[in-house]
Design a protein around this motif. Structure first.
Motif, PDB file in Angstrom:
ATOM      1  N   TYR A   1     -38.103 -45.589  11.992  1.00  0.00           N
ATOM      2  CA  TYR A   1     -38.988 -46.303  11.087  1.00  0.00           C
ATOM      3  C   TYR A   1     -39.107 -45.541   9.766  1.00  0.00           C
ATOM      4  N   PHE A   2     -39.306 -46.308   8.690  1.00  0.00           N
ATOM      5  CA  PHE A   2     -39.641 -45.721   7.408  1.00  0.00           C
ATOM      6  C   PHE A   2     -41.039 -45.113   7.540  1.00  0.00           C
ATOM      7  N   LEU A   3     -41.219 -43.947   7.012  1.00  0.00           N
ATOM      8  CA  LEU A   3     -42.459 -43.204   7.199  1.00  0.00           C
ATOM      9  C   LEU A   3     -43.095 -42.922   5.840  1.00  0.00           C
ATOM     10  N   TYR A   4     -44.379 -43.158   5.721  1.00  0.00           N
ATOM     11  CA  TYR A   4     -45.106 -42.794   4.505  1.00  0.00           C
ATOM     12  C   TYR A   4     -46.568 -42.548   4.842  1.00  0.00           C
ATOM     13  N   GLY A   5     -47.219 -41.734   4.008  1.00  0.00           N
ATOM     14  CA  GLY A   5     -48.620 -41.462   4.251  1.00  0.00           C
ATOM     15  C   GLY A   5     -49.184 -40.399   3.336  1.00  0.00           C
ATOM     16  N   LEU A   6     -50.383 -39.973   3.675  1.00  0.00           N
ATOM     17  CA  LEU A   6     -51.108 -38.938   2.945  1.00  0.00           C
ATOM     18  C   LEU A   6     -51.379 -37.775   3.889  1.00  0.00           C
ATOM     19  N   GLN A   7     -51.660 -36.611   3.316  1.00  0.00           N
ATOM     20  CA  GLN A   7     -51.973 -35.457   4.157  1.00  0.00           C
ATOM     21  C   GLN A   7     -52.982 -34.552   3.468  1.00  0.00           C
ATOM     22  N   ALA A   8     -53.826 -33.941   4.286  1.00  0.00           N
ATOM     23  CA  ALA A   8     -54.756 -32.904   3.827  1.00  0.00           C
ATOM     24  C   ALA A   8     -54.197 -31.575   4.304  1.00  0.00           C
ATOM     25  N   LYS A   9     -54.364 -30.528   3.478  1.00  0.00           N
ATOM     26  CA  LYS A   9     -53.704 -29.257   3.800  1.00  0.00           C
ATOM     27  C   LYS A   9     -54.573 -28.073   3.385  1.00  0.00           C
ATOM     28  N   LEU A  10     -54.575 -27.024   4.212  1.00  0.00           N
ATOM     29  CA  LEU A  10     -55.188 -25.729   3.914  1.00  0.00           C
ATOM     30  C   LEU A  10     -54.112 -24.660   4.007  1.00  0.00           C
ATOM     31  N   VAL A  11     -54.099 -23.731   3.054  1.00  0.00           N
ATOM     32  CA  VAL A  11     -53.120 -22.643   3.054  1.00  0.00           C
ATOM     33  C   VAL A  11     -53.824 -21.343   2.715  1.00  0.00           C
ATOM     34  N   ALA A  12     -53.572 -20.315   3.507  1.00  0.00           N
ATOM     35  CA  ALA A  12     -54.047 -18.959   3.210  1.00  0.00           C
ATOM     36  C   ALA A  12     -52.829 -18.092   2.923  1.00  0.00           C
ATOM     37  N   GLU A  13     -52.885 -17.311   1.827  1.00  0.00           N
ATOM     38  CA  GLU A  13     -51.797 -16.402   1.443  1.00  0.00           C
ATOM     39  C   GLU A  13     -52.263 -14.965   1.638  1.00  0.00           C
TER      40      GLU A  13
ATOM     41  N   VAL B   1     -52.967 -32.060   8.190  1.00  0.00           N
ATOM     42  CA  VAL B   1     -53.281 -33.271   8.947  1.00  0.00           C
ATOM     43  C   VAL B   1     -52.627 -34.446   8.224  1.00  0.00           C
ATOM     44  N   PRO B   2     -51.406 -34.832   8.651  1.00  0.00           N
ATOM     45  CA  PRO B   2     -50.762 -36.004   8.041  1.00  0.00           C
ATOM     46  C   PRO B   2     -51.290 -37.298   8.649  1.00  0.00           C
ATOM     47  N   ILE B   3     -51.470 -38.289   7.807  1.00  0.00           N
ATOM     48  CA  ILE B   3     -51.886 -39.624   8.239  1.00  0.00           C
ATOM     49  C   ILE B   3     -50.712 -40.553   7.953  1.00  0.00           C
ATOM     50  N   ASN B   4     -50.048 -40.996   9.027  1.00  0.00           N
ATOM     51  CA  ASN B   4     -48.843 -41.832   8.921  1.00  0.00           C
ATOM     52  C   ASN B   4     -49.245 -43.303   8.948  1.00  0.00           C
ATOM     53  N   PHE B   5     -49.098 -43.991   7.834  1.00  0.00           N
ATOM     54  CA  PHE B   5     -49.506 -45.386   7.765  1.00  0.00           C
ATOM     55  C   PHE B   5     -48.533 -46.334   8.447  1.00  0.00           C
ATOM     56  N   SER B   6     -47.282 -45.934   8.648  1.00  0.00           N
ATOM     57  CA  SER B   6     -46.285 -46.860   9.179  1.00  0.00           C
ATOM     58  C   SER B   6     -45.728 -46.445  10.540  1.00  0.00           C
ATOM     59  N   SER B   7     -46.300 -45.440  11.175  1.00  0.00           N
ATOM     60  CA  SER B   7     -45.734 -44.922  12.417  1.00  0.00           C
ATOM     61  C   SER B   7     -46.279 -45.657  13.649  1.00  0.00           C
ATOM     62  N   PRO B   8     -45.405 -46.149  14.523  1.00  0.00           N
ATOM     63  CA  PRO B   8     -45.877 -46.733  15.778  1.00  0.00           C
ATOM     64  C   PRO B   8     -46.295 -45.651  16.788  1.00  0.00           C
ATOM     65  N   MET B   9     -46.009 -44.401  16.476  1.00  0.00           N
ATOM     66  CA  MET B   9     -46.343 -43.290  17.381  1.00  0.00           C
ATOM     67  C   MET B   9     -47.754 -42.752  17.134  1.00  0.00           C
ATOM     68  N   GLY B  10     -48.463 -43.336  16.224  1.00  0.00           N
ATOM     69  CA  GLY B  10     -49.833 -42.914  15.953  1.00  0.00           C
ATOM     70  C   GLY B  10     -50.029 -42.554  14.490  1.00  0.00           C
TER      71      GLY B  10
ATOM     72  N   PHE C   1     -52.499 -40.408  13.259  1.00  0.00           N
ATOM     73  CA  PHE C   1     -52.963 -39.051  13.001  1.00  0.00           C
ATOM     74  C   PHE C   1     -52.177 -38.027  13.811  1.00  0.00           C
ATOM     75  N   HIS C   2     -51.790 -36.973  13.142  1.00  0.00           N
ATOM     76  CA  HIS C   2     -51.162 -35.823  13.771  1.00  0.00           C
ATOM     77  C   HIS C   2     -51.815 -34.573  13.181  1.00  0.00           C
ATOM     78  N   TYR C   3     -51.430 -33.443  13.669  1.00  0.00           N
ATOM     79  CA  TYR C   3     -51.843 -32.184  13.058  1.00  0.00           C
ATOM     80  C   TYR C   3     -50.734 -31.182  13.269  1.00  0.00           C
ATOM     81  N   ASP C   4     -50.686 -30.179  12.445  1.00  0.00           N
ATOM     82  CA  ASP C   4     -49.786 -29.064  12.679  1.00  0.00           C
ATOM     83  C   ASP C   4     -50.375 -27.813  12.023  1.00  0.00           C
ATOM     84  N   ILE C   5     -50.105 -26.696  12.637  1.00  0.00           N
ATOM     85  CA  ILE C   5     -50.503 -25.395  12.112  1.00  0.00           C
ATOM     86  C   ILE C   5     -49.242 -24.541  12.017  1.00  0.00           C
TER      87      ILE C   5
END
Length: 181
Positions: free
Chosen positions: A131-143, A158-167, A169-173
């Protein structure tokens, strides 16, 4: 004759030590990161440039996610995306050797469903191969700079996928390294 009063004014100069800042407006960097998506690993590569209030970044990412099914079998998806973010400096030390940034951005790309073909053939889904994928994401970075031109990064997204059939909301660290150019 009269006596003259001579007033002498002296100025005292104060010299403070200055430490080199790690991040300056207009300075570029490359960042490579590995991320944990809660079920698998991913990788990201970004080019970024600092501004007065933070930095912008543009790059590519590849992340794998899992979704549970009612049959008790996981479906994997591989998200490959290009993204752009702007992060504001939220806090930092005076020398900017430790910094915390927060911001948001957008992404678009492709989501491959079951790319390794691990789903048993007895299980039927109504999903396409991708599927074509698009969305917005919020991000925190510490250097955390260990030298003038090298830093370790710790990030969360925290990416928010508007076109994903898999859900939606996701998250990654993740952990990464940043090299100043």
């Amino acid at each position: 004759m009269g006596k003259r009063l001579i007033l002498v004014v002296t100025a005292t100069l104060c010299c403070l030590s200055a430490s080199a800042q790690r991040t300056m407006s207009g300075q570029s960097s490359l960042c490579l990161q590995s991320s944990w998506t809660g079920s698998s690993f991913g990788a990201e590569a970004f080019f970024s440039q600092y501004t007065l209030g933070g930095f912008w970044e543009a790059g590519l990412s590849a992340k794998q996610y899992k979704k549970d099914t009612s049959a008790g079998v996981d479906i994997n998806s591989l998200n490959i995306a290009a993204s752009g973010n702007y992060l504001f400096r939220l806090a930092g030390t005076r020398s900017r050797s430790v910094n915390l940034y927060g911001g948001a951005g957008a992404f678009l790309g492709y989501e491959a469903i079951d790319p390794m073909h691990k789903l048993p053939s007895t299980i039927q889904t109504n999903l396409k191969n991708g599927y074509f994928l698009y969305g917005l994401q919020a991000k925190l970075v510490a250097e955390f700079f260990i030298s003038k031109s090298f830093a370790f990064t710790l990030n969360g997204c925290v990416p928010i996928n508007f076109s994903s059939p898999m859900g939606w909301f996701h998250y990654d660290i993740g952990l990464g390294m940043k090299v100043m150019l």
